[in-house]
Scaffold this active site. Structure first.
Site, PDB file in Angstrom:
ATOM      1  N   THR A 292       8.321   0.907   2.320  1.00 32.78           N
ATOM      2  CA  THR A 292       7.914  -0.357   1.116  1.00 32.78           C
ATOM      3  C   THR A 292       8.666  -0.629   0.038  1.00 32.78           C
ATOM      4  OG1 THR A 292       6.324   0.336  -0.205  1.00 32.78           O
ATOM      5  CG2 THR A 292       7.204   2.108   1.198  1.00 32.78           C
ATOM      6  N   ASP A 293       8.274  -1.221  -0.476  1.00 29.64           N
ATOM      7  CA  ASP A 293       9.217  -1.603  -2.184  1.00 29.64           C
ATOM      8  C   ASP A 293       8.310  -0.611  -3.162  1.00 29.64           C
ATOM      9  OD1 ASP A 293       6.248  -1.862  -2.496  1.00 29.64           O
ATOM     10  OD2 ASP A 293       6.923  -4.149  -3.426  1.00 29.64           O
ATOM     11  N   GLU A 294       7.412   0.348  -2.674  1.00 28.35           N
ATOM     12  CA  GLU A 294       6.585   1.107  -3.381  1.00 28.35           C
ATOM     13  C   GLU A 294       7.712   2.824  -3.908  1.00 28.35           C
ATOM     14  OE1 GLU A 294       2.497   2.302  -3.039  1.00 28.35           O
ATOM     15  OE2 GLU A 294       2.066   0.197  -1.857  1.00 28.35           O
TER      16      GLU A 294
ATOM     17  N   TYR B 149       2.177   9.082  -1.888  1.00 24.48           N
ATOM     18  CA  TYR B 149       2.260   7.861  -0.837  1.00 24.48           C
ATOM     19  C   TYR B 149       3.908   7.061  -0.617  1.00 24.48           C
ATOM     20  CZ  TYR B 149       3.214   3.657   1.882  1.00 24.48           C
ATOM     21  OH  TYR B 149       3.486   2.750   2.286  1.00 24.48           O
TER      22      TYR B 149
ATOM     23  N   SER C 163       6.412   9.923  -0.089  1.00 25.38           N
ATOM     24  CA  SER C 163       6.750  10.519   0.689  1.00 25.38           C
ATOM     25  C   SER C 163       7.666   9.562   1.868  1.00 25.38           C
ATOM     26  CB  SER C 163       4.576  10.377   1.551  1.00 25.38           C
ATOM     27  OG  SER C 163       4.448   9.568   1.723  1.00 25.38           O
ATOM     28  N   LYS C 164       7.515   8.727   0.811  1.00 28.07           N
ATOM     29  CA  LYS C 164       8.046   7.248   2.403  1.00 28.07           C
ATOM     30  C   LYS C 164       9.741   7.060   1.543  1.00 28.07           C
ATOM     31  CE  LYS C 164       6.849   3.890   4.229  1.00 28.07           C
ATOM     32  NZ  LYS C 164       6.544   4.443   6.204  1.00 28.07           N
TER      33      LYS C 164
ATOM     34  N   ASN D  66       1.968  -7.009   2.533  1.00 30.03           N
ATOM     35  CA  ASN D  66       1.520  -7.588   3.599  1.00 30.03           C
ATOM     36  C   ASN D  66      -0.033  -7.753   3.310  1.00 30.03           C
ATOM     37  OD1 ASN D  66       3.606  -6.827   6.425  1.00 30.03           O
ATOM     38  ND2 ASN D  66       3.471  -6.711   3.905  1.00 30.03           N
TER      39      ASN D  66
ATOM     40  N   ASN E 232      -3.764  -8.857  -9.543  1.00 30.71           N
ATOM     41  CA  ASN E 232      -4.989  -8.332  -8.425  1.00 30.71           C
ATOM     42  C   ASN E 232      -5.949  -8.982  -9.039  1.00 30.71           C
ATOM     43  OD1 ASN E 232      -3.284  -6.898  -7.559  1.00 30.71           O
ATOM     44  ND2 ASN E 232      -4.394  -5.254  -8.710  1.00 30.71           N
TER      45      ASN E 232
ATOM     46  N   GLY F 240      -1.656   6.621 -12.126  1.00 29.48           N
ATOM     47  CA  GLY F 240       0.276   6.630 -11.850  1.00 29.48           C
ATOM     48  C   GLY F 240      -0.438   5.016 -11.322  1.00 29.48           C
TER      49      GLY F 240
HETATM   50  P1  NAD Z   1      -2.208   1.714   8.625  1.00 31.82           P
HETATM   51  O1  NAD Z   1      -2.580   2.610   7.725  1.00 31.82           O
HETATM   52  O2  NAD Z   1      -3.198  -0.006   8.755  1.00 31.82           O
HETATM   53  O3  NAD Z   1      -1.473   1.822  10.324  1.00 31.82           O
HETATM   54  C1  NAD Z   1      -1.331   3.287  10.066  1.00 31.82           C
HETATM   55  C2  NAD Z   1      -0.896   3.730  11.466  1.00 31.82           C
HETATM   56  O4  NAD Z   1      -0.156   4.530  11.843  1.00 31.82           O
HETATM   57  C3  NAD Z   1      -2.667   3.874  12.187  1.00 31.82           C
HETATM   58  O5  NAD Z   1      -2.598   3.222  13.739  1.00 31.82           O
HETATM   59  C4  NAD Z   1      -2.617   5.068  12.170  1.00 31.82           C
HETATM   60  O6  NAD Z   1      -3.291   5.727  13.448  1.00 31.82           O
HETATM   61  C5  NAD Z   1      -0.808   5.410  12.887  1.00 31.82           C
HETATM   62  N1  NAD Z   1      -0.868   6.799  11.881  1.00 31.82           N
HETATM   63  C6  NAD Z   1      -1.152   7.139  11.456  1.00 31.82           C
HETATM   64  N2  NAD Z   1      -0.334   8.675  11.607  1.00 31.82           N
HETATM   65  C7  NAD Z   1       0.376   8.758  12.749  1.00 31.82           C
HETATM   66  C8  NAD Z   1       0.812   9.789  13.125  1.00 31.82           C
HETATM   67  N3  NAD Z   1       0.942  11.480  12.670  1.00 31.82           N
HETATM   68  N4  NAD Z   1       1.307   9.278  14.398  1.00 31.82           N
HETATM   69  C9  NAD Z   1       1.109   8.397  15.249  1.00 31.82           C
HETATM   70  N5  NAD Z   1       0.235   7.638  14.613  1.00 31.82           N
HETATM   71  C10 NAD Z   1      -0.344   7.563  13.659  1.00 31.82           C
HETATM   72  O7  NAD Z   1      -0.683   0.873   7.852  1.00 31.82           O
HETATM   73  P2  NAD Z   1      -0.201  -0.337   8.282  1.00 31.82           P
HETATM   74  O8  NAD Z   1      -0.397  -1.232   6.522  1.00 31.82           O
HETATM   75  O9  NAD Z   1      -0.063  -1.082   9.001  1.00 31.82           O
HETATM   76  O10 NAD Z   1       1.453  -0.004   7.627  1.00 31.82           O
HETATM   77  C11 NAD Z   1       2.415   0.186   8.874  1.00 31.82           C
HETATM   78  C12 NAD Z   1       3.813   0.345   8.071  1.00 31.82           C
HETATM   79  O11 NAD Z   1       4.279  -0.442   7.193  1.00 31.82           O
HETATM   80  C13 NAD Z   1       3.649   1.879   7.343  1.00 31.82           C
HETATM   81  O12 NAD Z   1       5.086   2.741   7.037  1.00 31.82           O
HETATM   82  C14 NAD Z   1       3.947   1.383   5.953  1.00 31.82           C
HETATM   83  O13 NAD Z   1       4.380   2.708   4.476  1.00 31.82           O
HETATM   84  C15 NAD Z   1       4.361   0.446   6.058  1.00 31.82           C
HETATM   85  N6  NAD Z   1       3.945  -0.773   5.008  1.00 31.82           N
HETATM   86  C16 NAD Z   1       3.189  -1.325   5.108  1.00 31.82           C
HETATM   87  C17 NAD Z   1       2.897  -2.371   3.676  1.00 31.82           C
HETATM   88  C18 NAD Z   1       1.917  -2.469   3.130  1.00 31.82           C
HETATM   89  O14 NAD Z   1       1.619  -3.833   2.699  1.00 31.82           O
HETATM   90  N7  NAD Z   1       0.797  -2.374   4.238  1.00 31.82           N
HETATM   91  C19 NAD Z   1       3.937  -2.753   2.492  1.00 31.82           C
HETATM   92  C20 NAD Z   1       4.933  -2.573   3.246  1.00 31.82           C
HETATM   93  C21 NAD Z   1       5.215  -1.116   4.106  1.00 31.82           C
HETATM   94  P1  TYD Z   2      -3.933  -1.502  -2.532  1.00 33.05           P
HETATM   95  O1  TYD Z   2      -4.301  -2.884  -1.177  1.00 33.05           O
HETATM   96  O2  TYD Z   2      -4.336  -0.541  -2.298  1.00 33.05           O
HETATM   97  O3  TYD Z   2      -2.312  -1.894  -2.138  1.00 33.05           O
HETATM   98  P2  TYD Z   2      -0.876  -0.887  -3.071  1.00 33.05           P
HETATM   99  O4  TYD Z   2      -1.442   0.021  -3.895  1.00 33.05           O
HETATM  100  O5  TYD Z   2      -0.397  -0.310  -1.605  1.00 33.05           O
HETATM  101  O6  TYD Z   2      -0.120  -1.740  -3.450  1.00 33.05           O
HETATM  102  O7  TYD Z   2      -4.161  -2.350  -3.581  1.00 33.05           O
HETATM  103  C1  TYD Z   2      -3.307  -3.415  -3.754  1.00 33.05           C
HETATM  104  C2  TYD Z   2      -4.124  -3.176  -5.839  1.00 33.05           C
HETATM  105  O8  TYD Z   2      -4.873  -3.805  -5.633  1.00 33.05           O
HETATM  106  C3  TYD Z   2      -3.299  -2.571  -6.460  1.00 33.05           C
HETATM  107  O9  TYD Z   2      -3.072  -2.324  -7.421  1.00 33.05           O
HETATM  108  C4  TYD Z   2      -4.227  -1.607  -6.602  1.00 33.05           C
HETATM  109  C5  TYD Z   2      -5.182  -2.595  -6.641  1.00 33.05           C
HETATM  110  N1  TYD Z   2      -7.353  -2.720  -6.381  1.00 33.05           N
HETATM  111  C6  TYD Z   2      -8.081  -2.674  -6.721  1.00 33.05           C
HETATM  112  O10 TYD Z   2      -8.425  -3.300  -7.967  1.00 33.05           O
HETATM  113  N2  TYD Z   2      -9.055  -2.029  -6.087  1.00 33.05           N
HETATM  114  C7  TYD Z   2      -9.528  -1.725  -4.735  1.00 33.05           C
HETATM  115  O11 TYD Z   2     -10.441  -1.914  -5.009  1.00 33.05           O
HETATM  116  C8  TYD Z   2      -8.538  -1.258  -4.104  1.00 33.05           C
HETATM  117  C9  TYD Z   2      -8.498  -0.863  -2.494  1.00 33.05           C
HETATM  118  C10 TYD Z   2      -7.023  -1.902  -4.997  1.00 33.05           C
END
Ligand code: NAD
Ligand code: TYD
Length: 339
Positions: A125-127, A153, A156-157, A183, A252, A278
């Site tokens: 992730t970009d985070e 989070y 850990s990434k 995403n 947002n 944070g």
């Molecule tokens: P999500 O939370 O929707 O899905 C995570 C999946 O992992 C779930 O199906 C969960 O059951 C499974 N999981 C969790 N712990 C597990 C374990 N110990 N063993 C096996 N399976 C396990 O997450 P997401 O939004 O689809 O993100 C997927 C990946 O992409 C993550 O690694 C996240 O850090 C990365 N990512 C997400 C975003 C975003 O915007 N959502 C952006 C950049 C990167």
């Molecule tokens: P989120 O979808 O949790 O993704 P990330 O924190 O990984 O970027 O949150 C996106 C942005 O929206 C973040 O700046 C926090 C904000 N946010 C709210 O303002 N209200 C909410 O209820 C949630 C879940 C997020």
């Protein structure tokens, strides 16, 4: 090719499963997922009917289980999506983030090593770069931006990313890493900003905006992310990190207002709530490297992507209503109890 996709019952992993099954009908796809609160097997309902797809329930941090799976299946590649992914939950209780995101990655990579150096891609992730100031639009994250995390989070990434690069340098494991921006799209769990706001607005419930709502995220349609991972997996340079993002920065509050407008709901639903601890101010990706090296470009403009996403949530109410009611947790029992 036989590919292990971990975390495929989650948001991006499931979209990637469907992308791969459609684009490579001759590949065997195995999904390993623990089905935590964020995993939803009903998301994979269509995939489960495909003979080239297999679902396995298990924990990526369970070494015995993972080692056995690798020995039995003889994977050619592993794409690791499995993670605890919600920043707010990591602030409440960090430990499971360290176990899944760091130890889980190590367990998978050790299994890759023990089985002839299986190709490994880490979905990051970009985070991991921390945040950028709001008043410096010229600054973007490149692959050379120092790791500088804010939340348990992202820490850990970042820990996992460092370990992945260490496995490349120390053991020569063939790895790549993608670091993508936020995403959005189908199957996004309704605890995250966009699906939370859509589902709550449809129920005429208040929309909780953290702080002043001016924090900026760089949004990418999930299919564009899947195409990027596919390219990196097949053509990326081993040992490299690729940033993935679509130059689509939005505050947002502007996203929330846009969703309300599209749904014909009043802005009076917006409620400003206490800020996240944070809270990162701004994320913005420079995707020059993946564009220059692999020819990747985002295909879905935000205006179209958000339209498609809202339509999907309107047409798939059962999917997210079952999550909100907790009903989705029964799906696994229904599907697997007699197997
Ligand atoms: P999500 O939370 O929707 O899905 C995570 C999946 O992992 C779930 O199906 C969960 O059951 C499974 N999981 C969790 N712990 C597990 C374990 N110990 N063993 C096996 N399976 C396990 O997450 P997401 O939004 O689809 O993100 C997927 C990946 O992409 C993550 O690694 C996240 O850090 C990365 N990512 C997400 C975003 C975003 O915007 N959502 C952006 C950049 C990167
Ligand atoms: P989120 O979808 O949790 O993704 P990330 O924190 O990984 O970027 O949150 C996106 C942005 O929206 C973040 O700046 C926090 C904000 N946010 C709210 O303002 N209200 C909410 O209820 C949630 C879940 C997020």
């Amino acid at each position: 090719m036989k590919i292990l996709i971990t975390g495929g019952a989650g948001f991006i992993g499931a979209n990637f499963v469907y992308h791969m099954l459609e684009k490579y009908p001759d590949y065997d796809i195995v999904c390993l997922d623990k089905l935590t609160y964020a995993g939803n097997l009903s998301t994979l309902e269509k995939a489960l009917k495909n003979p080239k797809f297999k679902f396995v329930r298990g924990d990526i941090a369970d070494k015995q289980f993972v080692d056995k799976l690798f020995e039995e299946e003889k994977f050619d590649a592993c794409v690791n999506f499995a993670a605890e992914s919600h920043v707010d939950r990591s602030i409440e209780d960090p430990q499971i983030f360290l176990i899944t995101n760091i130890i889980g990655t190590q367990v998978l990579m050790d299994a890759c090593r023990a089985n002839g150096n299986v190709r490994f891609h880490q979905v990051s992730t970009d985070e991991v770069y921390g945040d950028l100031p709001l008043d410096r639009p010229d600054l973007l994250f490149t692959e050379n931006t120092p790791i500088h995390t804010s939340s348990p989070y992202s820490s850990s990434k970042a820990g996992a990313d460092l370990l992945v690069l260490a496995y490349y340098r120390t053991y020569g494991l063939p790895v790549t890493i993608s670091r993508c921006s936020n995403n959005y799209g189908p199957y996004h769990f309704p605890e995250k900003l966009i699906p939370l706001m859509i589902s709550r607005a449809l129920a005429d419930e208040s929309l909780p905006v953290y702080g002043d709502g001016k924090n900026v995220r760089d949004w990418l349609y999930v299919e564009d992310h899947c195409r990027a991972i596919d390219l990196i997996l097949h053509k990326g340079r081993i040992g490299e990190v690729y940033n993935v993002g679509g130059h689509n920065e939005m505050a947002n509050i502007d996203i929330v207002k846009l969703i309300l407008k599209k749904l014909g709901k009043p802005e009076s639903l917006i409620t400003y709530v206490k800020d996240r601890k944070g809270h990162d101010l701004r994320y913005a990706i420079d995707p020059t490297k993946i564009h220059n090296e692999l020819g990747w470009l985002p295909e879905t403009k935000f205006a179209d992507g958000i339209e498609k996403t809202i339509k999907w949530y309107l047409e798939n109410k059962k999917w997210w209503q079952d999550i909100i009611s907790g009903e989705y947790r029964n799906y696994y029992e229904k599907m697997y109890s007699d197997r």
